[in-house]
Design a protein around this motif. Structure first.
Motif, PDB file in Angstrom:
ATOM      1  N   LYS A 112       0.870  -1.177   0.000  1.00 44.21           N
ATOM      2  CA  LYS A 112       0.000   0.000   0.000  1.00 44.21           C
ATOM      3  C   LYS A 112       0.907   1.228   0.000  1.00 44.21           C
ATOM      4  O   LYS A 112       1.792   1.361   0.850  1.00 44.21           O
ATOM      5  CB  LYS A 112      -0.928   0.002   1.212  1.00 44.21           C
ATOM      6  N   GLY A 114       2.376   4.889   0.460  1.00 44.68           N
ATOM      7  CA  GLY A 114       2.263   5.982   1.404  1.00 44.68           C
ATOM      8  C   GLY A 114       2.529   7.336   0.785  1.00 44.68           C
ATOM      9  O   GLY A 114       2.380   8.368   1.449  1.00 44.68           O
ATOM     10  N   ALA A 115       2.944   7.339  -0.489  1.00 42.92           N
ATOM     11  CA  ALA A 115       3.245   8.585  -1.196  1.00 42.92           C
ATOM     12  C   ALA A 115       2.985   8.369  -2.676  1.00 42.92           C
ATOM     13  O   ALA A 115       3.058   7.241  -3.182  1.00 42.92           O
ATOM     14  CB  ALA A 115       4.693   9.008  -0.961  1.00 42.92           C
ATOM     15  N   ARG A 132       8.503   4.485  -0.951  1.00 42.24           N
ATOM     16  CA  ARG A 132       7.155   5.050  -1.118  1.00 42.24           C
ATOM     17  C   ARG A 132       6.073   4.170  -0.483  1.00 42.24           C
ATOM     18  O   ARG A 132       4.895   4.516  -0.542  1.00 42.24           O
ATOM     19  CB  ARG A 132       6.840   5.209  -2.607  1.00 42.24           C
ATOM     20  N   ALA A 134       3.874   2.297   2.405  1.00 44.97           N
ATOM     21  CA  ALA A 134       3.419   2.477   3.786  1.00 44.97           C
ATOM     22  C   ALA A 134       3.273   1.149   4.513  1.00 44.97           C
ATOM     23  O   ALA A 134       3.545   1.070   5.718  1.00 44.97           O
ATOM     24  CB  ALA A 134       2.086   3.219   3.800  1.00 44.97           C
ATOM     25  N   SER A 135       2.809   0.102   3.814  1.00 42.54           N
ATOM     26  CA  SER A 135       2.606  -1.197   4.460  1.00 42.54           C
ATOM     27  C   SER A 135       2.661  -2.292   3.414  1.00 42.54           C
ATOM     28  O   SER A 135       2.484  -2.046   2.221  1.00 42.54           O
ATOM     29  CB  SER A 135       1.262  -1.238   5.210  1.00 42.54           C
ATOM     30  N   ARG A 178       9.675  -2.992   7.875  1.00 43.86           N
ATOM     31  CA  ARG A 178      10.837  -2.184   7.479  1.00 43.86           C
ATOM     32  C   ARG A 178      12.145  -2.748   8.037  1.00 43.86           C
ATOM     33  O   ARG A 178      13.223  -2.476   7.509  1.00 43.86           O
ATOM     34  CB  ARG A 178      10.663  -0.735   7.937  1.00 43.86           C
ATOM     35  N   ALA A 226      -0.972   7.807  -3.397  1.00 50.32           N
ATOM     36  CA  ALA A 226      -0.917   7.324  -2.023  1.00 50.32           C
ATOM     37  C   ALA A 226      -2.237   6.641  -1.670  1.00 50.32           C
ATOM     38  O   ALA A 226      -3.310   7.143  -1.993  1.00 50.32           O
ATOM     39  CB  ALA A 226      -0.646   8.485  -1.070  1.00 50.32           C
TER      40      ALA A 226
END
Length: 262
Positions: A112, A114-115, A132, A134-135, A178, A226
């Motif tokens: 997914k 995030g940017a 870029r 998020a998950s 991460r 995003a």
């Protein structure tokens, strides 16, 4: 850019789906001349669906990211496609087999964003693409092959046909990703009571695949936003489910996506 040809290609593919016709490679005047035209037809197909009720896109996909999937389909390069937001389902999910024309399941790592990723960003490598995200999540992709002859597939027609995407089932986020070597995570497929099938997540090069999808779309003047979900390719061969099947796909130790077929 939409042309009379790309509009006609898109409408012919939609007509075939609505008529319940088997997949066949487009020929003659409707055969895409190159990959740029195939993607232009795909974008037009997505626009027509948005106008007629299927809705907007909520993500993107890469098809044939791994060598095992390329070998299955006889196509030696990846393909990009779109995921309609109305066809993104949370796990656990139940799907009606009768609602699909030639359903196959694929077993993937989803990310997914995030940017945004825009044409102004230029080409991204795998590390920049990862930045870029998020998950990340385990996911099933549902594909519609319409009874295709896998010995005679044409990548141009597949690309124009939205890379066969019929939606996804999205599992929970993988915690602490991460700090993980994502490529070395193991994916395990549990199909009813069969022994699990396993594969290395990195066989589909997930962040390299994300960078590749981004390059296709930004090269065509389009952006990834995003919040969009990108599935990064199956590391286990596509499998056709039957009514009554219970299927789970786990990445790592805990994150699992679950699907029942009715």
């Amino acid at each position: 850019m939409t042309t009379d040809r790309t509009d006609a290609i898109a409408r012919e593919i939609i007509r075939q789906h609505e008529a319940g016709e088997p997949f066949r490679n487009l020929e003659g005047d409707l055969a895409p001349r190159d990959m740029a035209e195939a993607y232009a037809a795909q974008f037009r197909l997505q626009e027509i669906h948005a106008e007629t009720g299927r809705g907007a896109l909520g993500g993107r996909k890469i098809a044939l990211a791994s060598k095992v999937q390329q070998a299955l389909c006889g196509v030696d390069h990846p393909l990009a496609g779109g995921i309609f937001a109305s066809e993104i389902h949370d796990s656990p999910a139940t799907l009606d087999l009768a609602a699909y024309h030639g359903l196959g399941l694929e077993f993937e790592l989803a990310v997914k964003l995030g940017a945004d990723i825009t044409p102004d960003d230029g080409p991204l490598d795998a590390a920049a693409a990862r930045g870029r995200v998020a998950s990340i999540h385990p996911a099933f992709e549902m594909i519609i092959d319409r009874g295709a002859d896998y010995s005679a597939l044409n990548g141009l027609t597949m690309a124009a046909d939205n890379a066969w995407c019929a939606g996804i089932v999205l599992g929970p986020a993988i915690e602490g990703w991460r700090e993980l070597d994502v490529d070395e995570l193991s994916g395990a497929l549990f199909w009813n009571d069969e022994p699990p099938a396993t594969a290395r997540v990195g066989d589909a090069d997930p962040f390299g695949s994300l960078a590749w999808v981004a390059s296709v779309l930004t090269g065509a003047g389009r952006a990834l936003k995003a919040g969009e979900v990108i599935i990064t390719g199956s590391v286990i061969r596509t499998r056709a489910p039957q009514a009554g099947d219970h299927v789970r796909y786990r990445i790592g130790e805990t994150a699992e996506v679950e699907l029942r077929i009715a």
